[in-house]
Write a protein that holds these residues in place. Structure first.
Motif, short mmCIF file in Angstrom:
data_model
loop_
_atom_site.label_atom_id
_atom_site.label_comp_id
_atom_site.label_asym_id
_atom_site.label_seq_id
_atom_site.Cartn_x
_atom_site.Cartn_y
_atom_site.Cartn_z
N TYR A 1 -0.21 -44.37 -7.05
CA TYR A 1 0.05 -43.64 -5.86
C TYR A 1 0.14 -43.15 -5.21
N LYS A 2 -1.17 -42.60 -5.26
CA LYS A 2 -1.91 -41.25 -4.32
C LYS A 2 -1.67 -42.68 -3.12
N ALA A 3 -3.14 -43.32 -3.11
CA ALA A 3 -3.13 -44.24 -2.13
C ALA A 3 -2.40 -44.99 -1.87
N TRP A 4 -1.26 -45.34 -2.06
CA TRP A 4 -0.26 -45.73 -1.62
C TRP A 4 0.98 -44.68 -0.80
N LEU A 5 0.93 -43.41 -1.42
CA LEU A 5 1.78 -42.45 -0.48
C LEU A 5 -0.01 -41.66 0.64
N ASP A 6 -0.90 -41.70 0.78
CA ASP A 6 -2.01 -41.93 2.15
C ASP A 6 -1.25 -42.95 3.14
N ASN A 7 -1.52 -44.27 2.89
CA ASN A 7 -1.02 -45.31 3.83
C ASN A 7 0.52 -45.14 4.03
N GLU A 8 1.32 -44.72 2.73
CA GLU A 8 2.59 -44.53 3.30
C GLU A 8 2.93 -43.68 4.72
N LYS A 9 1.80 -41.83 4.30
CA LYS A 9 2.05 -41.73 5.76
C LYS A 9 1.58 -41.76 6.55
N ILE A 10 1.20 -42.56 7.30
CA ILE A 10 0.29 -43.36 8.43
C ILE A 10 1.17 -44.00 8.58
N GLU A 11 2.32 -44.93 8.03
CA GLU A 11 3.70 -46.20 8.20
C GLU A 11 4.78 -45.14 8.87
N LEU A 12 4.57 -44.15 7.86
CA LEU A 12 6.62 -43.69 8.51
C LEU A 12 5.74 -43.07 9.72
N LYS A 13 4.81 -42.73 9.79
CA LYS A 13 4.77 -41.76 11.36
C LYS A 13 5.01 -42.56 12.29
N LYS A 14 4.79 -43.81 12.24
CA LYS A 14 4.81 -45.32 12.88
C LYS A 14 6.64 -45.17 13.26
N LEU A 15 7.21 -44.77 12.57
CA LEU A 15 8.88 -44.66 12.42
C LEU A 15 9.62 -43.93 13.33
N ILE A 16 8.30 -43.03 14.13
CA ILE A 16 9.23 -41.84 14.39
C ILE A 16 10.26 -42.79 16.06
N TYR B 1 7.62 -37.71 -1.51
CA TYR B 1 6.82 -38.26 -1.77
C TYR B 1 6.24 -37.56 -2.78
N GLU B 2 5.66 -36.19 -2.13
CA GLU B 2 4.50 -35.73 -2.36
C GLU B 2 5.67 -35.34 -4.34
N GLY B 3 5.97 -34.88 -3.81
CA GLY B 3 6.89 -33.64 -5.35
C GLY B 3 6.82 -35.61 -6.04
N ILE B 4 7.13 -36.79 -5.88
CA ILE B 4 6.25 -37.81 -6.90
C ILE B 4 5.41 -37.64 -7.42
N LEU B 5 4.45 -37.82 -7.41
CA LEU B 5 3.12 -37.44 -6.90
C LEU B 5 2.76 -36.37 -7.47
#
Length: 125
Positions: free
Chosen positions: A23-38, A64-68
């Motif tokens: 989940y941490k690996a997914w979240l690290d990638n998701e943080k990058i992808e979410l910033k692209k959505l701004i 997501y960090e809460g889920i982690l």
């Protein structure tokens, strides 16, 4: 009712559970992808149409960090159920033996993962 009849009526789903590292690996990638959505538009059943802002991205990451953190504390968080990842199940195995009744609340958020829009449930914190 026999156990076989009960099992047929209430089939247990095949669940794959997130590991902390996964989940941490997914979240690290998701943080990058979410910033692209701004600046992009998206839709949720709760908010309707909206434009992604830094605050909305930050709020999603906090969730997501809460889920982690839940996973680190021993909670079970589903990655897939019967091969599908369109919703998430979260529970604390330590509380199962103490509970006398159960309920399930499902909260949905929509996350636009370019180029598709996926529905992802959100646990209330």
């Amino acid at each position: 009712m026999t156990q076989a009849e009960l099992d047929a009526m209430y089939q247990v789903p095949n669940v794959e559970w997130w590991t902390y590292d996964g989940y941490k690996a997914w979240l690290d990638n998701e943080k990058i992808e979410l910033k692209k959505l701004i600046g992009e538009k998206s839709w949720t059943s709760g908010d309707g149409w909206f434009t992604w802002t830094q605050k909305r991205v930050d709020d999603a990451i906090i969730g997501y960090e809460g889920i982690l953190a839940n996973i680190k504390e021993g909670y079970k968080v589903s990655e897939t159920m019967d091969g599908h990842n369109d919703f998430m199940m979260i529970y604390n195995p330590g509380e199962i033996s103490k509970a006398t009744s159960y309920s399930l609340d499902i909260h949905w958020i929509t996350v636009k993962l370019l180029p598709l829009v996926h529905m992802i449930p959100r646990k209330s914190f």
